[in-house]
Scaffold this active site. Structure first.
Site, PDB file in Angstrom:
ATOM      1  N   GLU A 282       0.797  -1.227   0.000  1.00  0.00           N
ATOM      2  CA  GLU A 282       0.000   0.000   0.000  1.00  0.00           C
ATOM      3  C   GLU A 282       0.826   1.271   0.000  1.00  0.00           C
ATOM      4  OE1 GLU A 282       0.302  -2.276   2.421  1.00  0.00           O
ATOM      5  OE2 GLU A 282       0.193  -1.409   4.426  1.00  0.00           O
ATOM      6  N   HIS A 306      -8.032  -3.957  -1.427  1.00  0.00           N
ATOM      7  CA  HIS A 306      -7.307  -4.078  -0.158  1.00  0.00           C
ATOM      8  C   HIS A 306      -6.237  -2.986  -0.021  1.00  0.00           C
ATOM      9  CE1 HIS A 306      -5.461  -6.353   3.240  1.00  0.00           C
ATOM     10  NE2 HIS A 306      -4.366  -5.765   2.782  1.00  0.00           N
ATOM     11  N   GLU A 307      -5.380  -2.875  -1.005  1.00  0.00           N
ATOM     12  CA  GLU A 307      -4.289  -1.886  -0.905  1.00  0.00           C
ATOM     13  C   GLU A 307      -4.849  -0.466  -0.865  1.00  0.00           C
ATOM     14  OE1 GLU A 307      -1.824  -3.323   0.041  1.00  0.00           O
ATOM     15  OE2 GLU A 307      -2.145  -5.318  -0.785  1.00  0.00           O
ATOM     16  N   HIS A 310      -6.046   0.553   2.560  1.00  0.00           N
ATOM     17  CA  HIS A 310      -4.982   0.979   3.469  1.00  0.00           C
ATOM     18  C   HIS A 310      -4.800   2.507   3.451  1.00  0.00           C
ATOM     19  CE1 HIS A 310      -3.224  -2.576   5.240  1.00  0.00           C
ATOM     20  NE2 HIS A 310      -3.013  -3.166   4.081  1.00  0.00           N
ATOM     21  N   GLU A 329      -4.134  -4.392   9.247  1.00  0.00           N
ATOM     22  CA  GLU A 329      -4.609  -5.417   8.307  1.00  0.00           C
ATOM     23  C   GLU A 329      -6.049  -5.888   8.556  1.00  0.00           C
ATOM     24  OE1 GLU A 329      -3.154  -5.812   5.632  1.00  0.00           O
ATOM     25  OE2 GLU A 329      -1.137  -5.076   6.052  1.00  0.00           O
ATOM     26  N   ASP A 384       7.803 -10.019  10.664  1.00  0.00           N
ATOM     27  CA  ASP A 384       7.299 -10.882   9.603  1.00  0.00           C
ATOM     28  C   ASP A 384       6.588 -12.118  10.171  1.00  0.00           C
ATOM     29  OD1 ASP A 384       7.408 -10.475   6.880  1.00  0.00           O
ATOM     30  OD2 ASP A 384       8.690 -12.235   6.590  1.00  0.00           O
ATOM     31  N   TYR A 392      -5.183 -10.427   9.840  1.00  0.00           N
ATOM     32  CA  TYR A 392      -6.030 -10.158   8.676  1.00  0.00           C
ATOM     33  C   TYR A 392      -7.475 -10.624   8.900  1.00  0.00           C
ATOM     34  CZ  TYR A 392      -1.891  -9.140   5.784  1.00  0.00           C
ATOM     35  OH  TYR A 392      -0.752  -8.587   5.259  1.00  0.00           O
TER      36      TYR A 392
END
Ligand code: BES
Ligand code: ZN
Length: 613
Positions: A282, A306-307, A310, A329, A384, A392
């Site tokens: 994003e 989705h992006e 953001h 998310e 990560d 999500y």
């Protein structure tokens, strides 16, 4: 179910009291910076790109805000060669670069300041293997003639190409000048772009977290989609990209209608070469996207929704630390579904929600309890590791539960105020819980009695009150799966009018198959030849599990070109789960690894090393 007493529990108990004063900089275990003492407010970047040596060279200016007059300016770096630091008058400043890198955070760089230092310049160059940067050979592009570079900053990789305070709680405005070889076009996640004789200039005048500063450079061209939207891609991909993303403006308008104005000026999409390690990123004003969403029928464009989403959840209101990642998310998946519902209808949105929840259920079965919490503890770990379906899908399910209890109208107004009141700020989970209590729960105590917020945020697993995501179109698929199981041949199934999401449901529901059955399915539906990357990836994973060899060549080609981690990881995983799989995985990986971005390499290195033990 285990409940952990926590800060949140205490907060909930005390929430009828006066609104809390948010700590401006919550402790961030993933950064060396000490912004509460000296912080950067504005970043001015000046870089020249050298594709031959894979090095970016230049300097960065930081405008400082000093709260502690004696404290040094501490920034994060990773693998950078530091040439020196200077103040606004060109006087050299003493720098202290940690000699031993911390395995997680990289190297701390402290710049000693003079009493009158207001700005600091750091001269530096990047390492050829800087983790954020992927320098692609011409063969890795569609055109095949020019090299390509892109950066990926999230979560803590920006420090490998810019020395800065790399915590999402330290927002900066920024500008940049990029010099690149003739014939290559540099693009950045900026509100303004201007080509001048001395390079291309960029400016972002809204304060953003450092992980959102991004750069790409290659043989790129653009095509307008609306007054404020365009698509950028290699010239050979532009037609396909423009027709696939034709609904982008409708998506922006849909999200504005729901959650308030789009505050970033332009919304453009850059379609990258296939080694891009994510589906999408994003980056403000310029979403970075994998070309694997170009299916030809717009069936995978929820990734753009989705992006885009953001731009509200994540870029406008940002997680203050990586343990608050679900605020980015989870909210974004919820907004994504709302955009998809408005632009593509309820059936499509319901199927996509259902697929997401199914993925979460599958993943939860093997996820340690500590990683099943929305408010995850990532201290001492790579952020990560927190990138699972939990932030999500569980995050989105939490908002859908609120919607179920309080009604759409109230939850929409609540979310819109959340974005308005926290715009261009970084927030913690505690701030959200406090706000939720005052602005929604307290308004309707009867409805509030039916949700255990602490259980949702601090507890493991999916709470029993998670709303179901039913889809009538999936019931039709399930009926055909039942027919298949009770003896109907694949070519006699009724698949009339099935869309991509239904095929994904079908492939997921197949379970283990014999190679013969896989051959019949392939004969009936031509899966191996599909141009849809999601369907192909699901099919390839099934093939590996079934030891169906009809896909071998397609699998090799896929793994040698596509670096999207969400796709390649399950494929290597499936190989490694087979008796003869390690040798096969290693053979393909040794050829493919140099073509993957560091993010994908890191995941696969660990997986293959673990299997090799
Ligand atoms: N911001 C993420 C990508 C990300 C997260 C990169 C954490 C690095 C660290 C992006 O918005 C995202 O979620 N992308 C998904 C696609 C989306 C449709 C779920 C992806 O890339 O798979
Ligand atoms: Zn996202």
């Amino acid at each position: 179910m285990r409940h952990s007493p926590s800060l949140l529990t205490a907060l909930l108990a005390a929430c009828s009291a006066a609104p809390r004063v948010e700590m401006p900089f919550p402790a961030d275990p993933h950064s060396f910076a000490e912004p509460q003492r000296v912080r950067s407010r504005h970043v001015e970047l000046d870089l020249a790109l050298d594709f031959g040596t894979k090095v970016a060279r230049g300097h960065v200016w930081h405008d400082l805000e000093r709260t502690d007059a004696t404290a040094p300016f501490v920034v994060d770096t990773d693998g950078l060669a530091i040439g020196g630091a200077f103040d606004q008058d060109g006087r050299p400043l003493f720098v202290d670069l940690a000699s031993l890198p911390d395995p997680l955070r990289g190297q701390r760089l402290a710049v000693r300041l003079r009493a009158d230092t207001e700005r600091v310049r750091i001269d530096y160059s990047t390492a050829p293997d800087a983790e954020a940067m992927q320098w692609l050979a011409p063969e890795q592009t569609d055109g095949g003639k020019q090299p390509f570079l892109f950066t990926q900053g999230q979560a803590i990789l920006t420090r490998s190409w810019i020395p800065l305070q790399d915590s999402p709680s330290v927002r900066v405005t920024w500008q940049a000048r990029i010099q690149s070889p003739a014939g290559l076009v540099p693009l950045m996640s900026a509100m303004r772009r201007e080509e001048r004789a001395d390079g291309v200039h960029f400016a972002m005048d809204r304060a953003v977290p450092p992980y959102l500063i991004a750069l790409a450079c290659g043989d790129l061209a653009s095509r307008p989609l609306s007054d404020r939207c365009a698509v950028w891609a290699e010239p050979s991909m532009l037609d396909l990209a423009a027709s696939e993303l034709a609904d982008t403006e409708a998506m922006v308008a849909a999200c504005e209608g729901l959650f308030g104005p789009y505050r970033w000026g332009r919304y453009d999409v850059l379609v990258l070469p296939p080694s891009f390690p994510f589906g999408g990123m994003e980056n403000p004003c310029l979403t970075f996207a994998t070309p694997t969403i170009l299916a030809g029928d717009k069936s995978l464009v929820s990734l753009i929704a989705h992006e885009l989403a953001h731009s509200w959840s994540g870029n406008l209101v940002t997680n203050a630390t990586w343990r608050d990642f679900w605020l980015n998310e989870g909210f974004t998946v919820y907004l994504e579904h709302r955009i998809m519902e408005r632009v593509f209808g309820r059936d499509r949105a319901a199927m996509e929600t259902n697929l997401g929840m199914q993925e979460l259920a599958d993943e939860l079965r093997s996820l340690p309890e500590a990683d099943q919490r929305l408010h995850i503890d990532l201290a001492g770990r790579n952020p990560d590791d927190g990138m699972t379906g939990v932030p999500y899908q569980k995050g989105a399910a939490f908002l859908r539960r609120l919607e179920q209890l309080f009604g759409r109208e109230r939850v929409d107004a609540f979310l819109r105020r959340w974005f308005d009141e926290h715009a261009f700020r970084s927030v913690t989970t505690a701030t959200f819980v406090d706000w939720l209590q005052r602005e929604l729960l307290a308004q309707d105590p009867a409805a509030a009695a039916d949700i255990d917020v602490t259980r949702w945020i601090e507890g493991a697993g999916l709470p029993a009150d998670a709303p179901a995501a039913d889809s009538a179109l999936f019931a039709a698929v399930d009926a055909q799966l039942a027919a298949l199981r009770s003896g109907t041949a694949p070519d006699r199934l009724d698949v009339t009018g099935w869309v991509t999401q239904q095929w994904l449901r079908f492939l997921h529901g197949l379970g283990d198959c014999t190679p013969e059955r896989m051959g019949e399915l392939d004969g009936a539906f031509q899966f191996t030849r599909t141009g849809n990357s999601e369907i192909l990836c699901a099919w390839l994973a099934l093939s590996i599990r079934a030891d169906y060899r009809g896909t071998d060549r397609r699998l090799d080609l896929f793994l040698l070109t596509v670096g999207r981690r969400k796709f390649v990881k399950p494929l290597y995983e499936a190989m490694l789960a087979r008796p003869d799989g390690l040798a096969r995985a290693k053979a393909i990986y040794s050829k493919a690894r140099p073509r993957y971005h560091a993010v994908t390499q890191r995941t696969l290195d660990a997986m293959i090393a673990a299997a090799d033990r």
